[in-house]
Design an enzyme around this catalytic site. Structure first.
Site, PDB file in Angstrom:
ATOM      1  N   LYS A 116       0.808  -1.217   0.000  1.00 34.07           N
ATOM      2  CA  LYS A 116       0.000   0.000   0.000  1.00 34.07           C
ATOM      3  C   LYS A 116       0.847   1.275   0.000  1.00 34.07           C
ATOM      4  CE  LYS A 116      -3.657  -2.176   2.778  1.00 34.07           C
ATOM      5  NZ  LYS A 116      -4.741  -2.537   1.872  1.00 34.07           N
ATOM      6  N   GLU A 292      -6.183   1.837  -2.233  1.00 28.32           N
ATOM      7  CA  GLU A 292      -5.374   0.733  -2.751  1.00 28.32           C
ATOM      8  C   GLU A 292      -5.978   0.254  -4.057  1.00 28.32           C
ATOM      9  OE1 GLU A 292      -5.505  -3.030  -0.810  1.00 28.32           O
ATOM     10  OE2 GLU A 292      -7.669  -3.003  -0.519  1.00 28.32           O
ATOM     11  N   ARG A 296      -7.142  -7.786  -9.483  1.00 27.08           N
ATOM     12  CA  ARG A 296      -7.811  -9.067  -9.724  1.00 27.08           C
ATOM     13  C   ARG A 296      -9.293  -8.798  -9.908  1.00 27.08           C
ATOM     14  NH1 ARG A 296     -10.417  -9.155  -4.653  1.00 27.08           N
ATOM     15  NH2 ARG A 296      -9.117  -8.328  -2.987  1.00 27.08           N
TER      16      ARG A 296
HETATM   17  P1  ADP Z   1     -12.894  -7.660  -2.288  1.00 29.51           P
HETATM   18  O1  ADP Z   1     -12.548  -8.416  -3.524  1.00 29.51           O
HETATM   19  O2  ADP Z   1     -14.188  -7.004  -2.361  1.00 29.51           O
HETATM   20  O3  ADP Z   1     -11.808  -6.804  -1.767  1.00 29.51           O
HETATM   21  P2  ADP Z   1     -12.596  -9.153   0.094  1.00 29.51           P
HETATM   22  O4  ADP Z   1     -11.326  -8.414   0.317  1.00 29.51           O
HETATM   23  O5  ADP Z   1     -13.654  -9.142   1.114  1.00 29.51           O
HETATM   24  O6  ADP Z   1     -13.223  -8.749  -1.286  1.00 29.51           O
HETATM   25  O7  ADP Z   1     -12.325 -10.665  -0.228  1.00 29.51           O
HETATM   26  C1  ADP Z   1     -11.306 -11.081  -1.056  1.00 29.51           C
HETATM   27  C2  ADP Z   1     -10.574 -12.054  -0.227  1.00 29.51           C
HETATM   28  O8  ADP Z   1     -11.284 -13.291  -0.141  1.00 29.51           O
HETATM   29  C3  ADP Z   1      -9.293 -12.472  -0.751  1.00 29.51           C
HETATM   30  O9  ADP Z   1      -8.308 -11.519  -0.639  1.00 29.51           O
HETATM   31  C4  ADP Z   1      -9.038 -13.694   0.125  1.00 29.51           C
HETATM   32  O10 ADP Z   1      -8.536 -13.382   1.372  1.00 29.51           O
HETATM   33  C5  ADP Z   1     -10.407 -14.286   0.286  1.00 29.51           C
HETATM   34  N1  ADP Z   1     -10.545 -15.520  -0.515  1.00 29.51           N
HETATM   35  C6  ADP Z   1      -9.579 -16.169  -1.144  1.00 29.51           C
HETATM   36  N2  ADP Z   1     -10.001 -17.209  -1.811  1.00 29.51           N
HETATM   37  C7  ADP Z   1     -11.284 -17.289  -1.580  1.00 29.51           C
HETATM   38  C8  ADP Z   1     -12.293 -18.181  -2.025  1.00 29.51           C
HETATM   39  N3  ADP Z   1     -12.061 -19.187  -2.830  1.00 29.51           N
HETATM   40  N4  ADP Z   1     -13.537 -17.951  -1.609  1.00 29.51           N
HETATM   41  C9  ADP Z   1     -13.806 -16.922  -0.823  1.00 29.51           C
HETATM   42  N5  ADP Z   1     -12.870 -16.051  -0.396  1.00 29.51           N
HETATM   43  C10 ADP Z   1     -11.629 -16.222  -0.759  1.00 29.51           C
HETATM   44  P1  ADP Z   2      -7.728  -3.972   2.785  1.00 32.05           P
HETATM   45  O1  ADP Z   2      -6.521  -4.246   1.971  1.00 32.05           O
HETATM   46  O2  ADP Z   2      -7.763  -4.739   4.041  1.00 32.05           O
HETATM   47  O3  ADP Z   2      -8.973  -4.052   1.943  1.00 32.05           O
HETATM   48  P2  ADP Z   2      -8.089  -1.051   2.668  1.00 32.05           P
HETATM   49  O4  ADP Z   2      -6.964  -0.094   2.649  1.00 32.05           O
HETATM   50  O5  ADP Z   2      -8.805  -1.273   1.393  1.00 32.05           O
HETATM   51  O6  ADP Z   2      -7.563  -2.435   3.249  1.00 32.05           O
HETATM   52  O7  ADP Z   2      -9.128  -0.601   3.788  1.00 32.05           O
HETATM   53  C1  ADP Z   2     -10.205  -1.418   4.151  1.00 32.05           C
HETATM   54  C2  ADP Z   2     -11.356  -0.569   4.684  1.00 32.05           C
HETATM   55  O8  ADP Z   2     -10.962   0.231   5.796  1.00 32.05           O
HETATM   56  C3  ADP Z   2     -11.919   0.403   3.700  1.00 32.05           C
HETATM   57  O9  ADP Z   2     -12.881  -0.192   2.864  1.00 32.05           O
HETATM   58  C4  ADP Z   2     -12.512   1.482   4.589  1.00 32.05           C
HETATM   59  O10 ADP Z   2     -13.778   1.088   5.066  1.00 32.05           O
HETATM   60  C5  ADP Z   2     -11.584   1.511   5.768  1.00 32.05           C
HETATM   61  N1  ADP Z   2     -10.571   2.562   5.620  1.00 32.05           N
HETATM   62  C6  ADP Z   2      -9.384   2.431   5.009  1.00 32.05           C
HETATM   63  N2  ADP Z   2      -8.678   3.566   5.042  1.00 32.05           N
HETATM   64  C7  ADP Z   2      -9.436   4.466   5.690  1.00 32.05           C
HETATM   65  C8  ADP Z   2      -9.248   5.832   6.079  1.00 32.05           C
HETATM   66  N3  ADP Z   2      -8.127   6.496   5.807  1.00 32.05           N
HETATM   67  N4  ADP Z   2     -10.253   6.453   6.755  1.00 32.05           N
HETATM   68  C9  ADP Z   2     -11.391   5.785   7.054  1.00 32.05           C
HETATM   69  N5  ADP Z   2     -11.606   4.504   6.735  1.00 32.05           N
HETATM   70  C10 ADP Z   2     -10.650   3.836   6.069  1.00 32.05           C
HETATM   71 MG    MG Z   3      -9.466  -2.916   0.332  1.00 31.47          MG
END
Ligand code: ADP
Ligand code: ADP
Ligand code: MG
Length: 645
Positions: A116, A292, A296
């Site tokens: 990140k 971020e 994929r």
């Molecule tokens: P998004 O794609 O909306 O960011 P999430 O971060 O909630 O969704 O979920 C994606 C995550 O699901 C992946 O990064 C991984 O940790 C998890 N994951 C991996 N493989 C599988 C699978 N086969 N079924 C469900 N979840 C999975």
């Molecule tokens: P991950 O890789 O776990 O998905 P993200 O950086 O996408 O991490 O953050 C996950 C969630 O955390 C976001 O969808 C949002 O709800 C919250 N979040 C992230 N950064 C911030 C921020 N700077 N201020 C408020 N909420 C945040």
């Molecule tokens: Mg995220």
């Protein structure tokens, strides 16, 4: 186009990819672990290759075995799904070195967005607004604390390698900074092998709005946004497209920023640029910031498919096989409104504890898109995440689509495991959500209300008792039981009930303080009639599930012995609620603990669970240590019995 591809994943996303492959006349190869030998994705594929034991590190993360399976079956390309190896640049390199095509971006693009901090630096250069904060290399705690002061509280500490909501800590008060930093570093190290963090300004009234991008390595376009603000602990629960309140001006500005981000890395394939938006005063083109990029296909991609009419997996296959982008930006139109709800085997009333179980019944309403990796009879196991399905609806307006989502959830039947269905239905009835007035804190603020369960009525309890006794459908009409009105006692987990057969299909039922008469009780397929009502039900051994709309009330018949043990064992012990790994033990024998104190942290089904002291007391016995594997029901810690006062 390819003639055969391998899908390096499992569950719903593997099935989702295969469905499109089939429509395109592309043969599919599944891979599977010991736990998945009879899984739906294996049954759907033309061929399947076993790649190892159940743990993901020995199967779905074994890139070399997956590549060997592709070569052995003559697959030309590998689709990684999401999670697992989908964002692993070394895997992409190995796939290409083996002469195969990776259906996704280049290793270079994945690497550029993998951390990140580096991604934010790159985006700043490309002129994309990023969340204010510190994302440099210096990791000295005192230095980071000073940076946090400069940024201004509250701040969010993030593990730079984090994902899935892990490795993040919000800090409201400088006095808590050091402890939060250690927590984020520890989680980053444990989950991603990288303790480095970045610090961000906490955006108030945060809304998560992300842009779907698509590139062919030369050009990139965007397919509009998704609003994923309904989150619990930084994980998405319900997603929608378009975002409520989105204007064409804001979409154009955000879309252009997302395309700049994709162009900056010569992006190819499907990707998502996640932005955090300050929603305190409507949507403002000056108030969105890059968080971020996910390089994929995203879990919630179906809502974009619904409003654009585009099959994103088809686009992935076409672009990976060398075709240019199938459409230009001006050809993209958005129609109507779509929602997706993530249906999980988890108990919302117990802190969203993931659950396992064999799905004795599983039915989705006709006409609703349900992306699922399981069928009735399949098991949710502790090895993988507990997703059962994603339900996707598409309507002419947001109101209509939300109504469709509610009825679709209400008409979904899952038995054999507890699910988050009642919680999802409650969300669809939430006034703020219905008005499009939401931010990422909505669920937490209203969690009590959203997870409240009505205690099943005495009528329902009695019906469960009758079903548990298996008096139906061959009712014992003959003989003296009828006339002597002999009561039979049933011990259910909700209490004991005495059942008397009054006449055919008529039962008198009594608990310690209430009684009820059930009339005209009869079975009809998976429904049971009682007192003029018709309820869906499922029965599996001692477990009876009765459905009132989406709410499945689960009753378990206890054998009298267990019932006695449970009654005495109650608040004195910490029992493993599921199989898993003990990550942290924060207690020792002889220590005094206070009610609610976190004593043991377990990891199971990709999530951490904190078990807290059930009451004040002294630890009499500690039966587990860090790193130990425990089985469902294992006693991990016992408190000294209370002295009789
Ligand atoms: P998004 O794609 O909306 O960011 P999430 O971060 O909630 O969704 O979920 C994606 C995550 O699901 C992946 O990064 C991984 O940790 C998890 N994951 C991996 N493989 C599988 C699978 N086969 N079924 C469900 N979840 C999975
Ligand atoms: P991950 O890789 O776990 O998905 P993200 O950086 O996408 O991490 O953050 C996950 C969630 O955390 C976001 O969808 C949002 O709800 C919250 N979040 C992230 N950064 C911030 C921020 N700077 N201020 C408020 N909420 C945040
Ligand atoms: Mg995220």
């Amino acid at each position: 186009m390819f003639s055969k591809i391998l899908i390096a994943n499992r569950g719903e996303i593997a099935c989702r990819v295969m469905q499109t492959a089939r429509q395109l006349g592309v043969r599919t190869v599944a891979v599977y672990s010991d736990a998945d030998a009879t899984a739906k994705h294996v049954a759907m594929a033309d061929e399947a290759v076993h790649i190892g034991p159940a743990p993901v590190a020995e199967s779905y993360l074994k890139g070399d075995r997956i590549i060997a399976a592709a070569l052995a079956t003559g697959a030309q390309a590998i689709h990684p799904g999401y999670g697992f190896l989908s964002e692993n640049p070394d895997f992409v390199g190995a796939v290409e070195a083996a002469g195969l095509t990776f259906i996704g971006p280049s290793a270079r693009a994945i690497r550029a967005m993998g951390l990140k901090d580096a991604a934010k630096a790159l985006m700043e250069e490309a002129g994309v607004p990023v969340v204010p904060g510190y994302h440099g290399a210096e990791q000295d705690p005192a230095f980071l604390a000073a940076e946090a002061d400069k940024i201004g509280y509250p701040v969010l500490i993030k593990a730079r390698a984090g994902g899935g909501g892990k490795g993040m800590r919000k800090v409201d008060d400088p006095a808590q900074f050091r402890a939060a930093l250690e927590g984020a570093q520890r989680e980053g190290q444990a989950s991603f092998g990288d303790a480095a963090v970045l610090i961000e300004k906490w955006i108030t009234t945060p809304r998560h709005i992300e842009i779907q991008v698509f590139g062919d390595g030369t050009n990139a376009i965007h397919l509009g946004e998704r609003d994923c603000s309904l989150q619990r602990r930084h994980q998405k629960v319900i997603e929608e497209a378009p975002a409520p309140g989105m204007t064409s001006e804001m979409r154009e500005v955000m879309g252009a920023a997302a395309v700049r981000a994709a162009d900056a890395i010569g992006y190819s394939g499907a990707g998502t640029i996640e932005f955090i938006v300050d929603g305190s005063n409507g949507l403002d083109p000056e108030k969105f910031w890059f968080m971020e990029m996910n390089t994929r296909l995203q879990v919630e991609h179906p809502v974009t498919e619904a409003i654009t009419g585009i099959d994103l997996v088809e686009w992935q296959l076409r672009v990976a096989s060398g075709e240019p982008l199938p459409a230009t930006q001006s050809e993209i139109t958005l129609t109507g409104h779509a929602f997706e709800a993530r249906l999980y085997a988890e108990d919302a009333t117990k802190g969203f504890l993931p659950a396992t179980g064999t799905l004795t019944a599983l039915r989705f309403p006709n006409g609703t898109r349900a992306d699922s990796g399981v069928r009735a009879g399949d098991a949710i196991t502790p090895h993988y995440d507990p997703m059962i399905a994603k339900l996707i609806v598409h309507g002419a307006s947001r109101d209509i689509a939300l109504g469709q989502l509610r009825t679709a959830l209400e008409d979904t039947i899952v038995a054999g495991s507890v699910t988050n269905l009642p919680f999802l239905v409650a969300l669809t009835r939430h006034a703020g959500f219905a008005a499009g007035d939401m931010d990422t804190g909505l669920i937490e603020r209203d969690q009590d209300e959203l997870t409240r369960v009505g205690t099943p009525s005495i009528e329902l309890q009695a019906l469960a008792a009758v079903l548990a006794l298996e008096l139906l459908p061959s009712q014992p009409l003959q003989g003296f039981t009828l006339w002597t009105k002999l009561a039979q006692r049933v011990e259910l987990d909700c209490g004991s009930i005495d059942v008397t057969v009054a006449s055919p299909g008529c039962y008198e039922c009594r608990t310690s303080d209430e009684q009820v008469v059930l009339k005209d009780v009869a079975l009809e397929g998976c429904a049971v009639h009682v007192n003029g009502r018709r309820l869906l039900y499922a029965q599996s051994g001692p477990v009876v599930t009765l459905f009132e709309g989406a709410v499945g009330h689960v009753f378990e018949r206890l054998d009298p012995l267990t019932a006695a043990v449970e009654a005495t064992g109650g608040g004195d012990r910490l029992v493993a609620p599921m199989p898993g790994l003990v990550k942290l033990v924060n207690a020792q024998a002889g220590a005094h603990v206070t009610q609610g104190e976190a004593l043991i942290v377990m990891e199971a089904m990709k999530m951490e669970h904190t078990l807290t002291a059930p009451r004040d007391g002294i630890v009499a016995e500690l039966a587990v240590k860090q790193g130990q594997q425990v089985a469902d029901g294992d006693v991990m810690l016992a408190l000294e019995p209370l002295a009789d006062a």
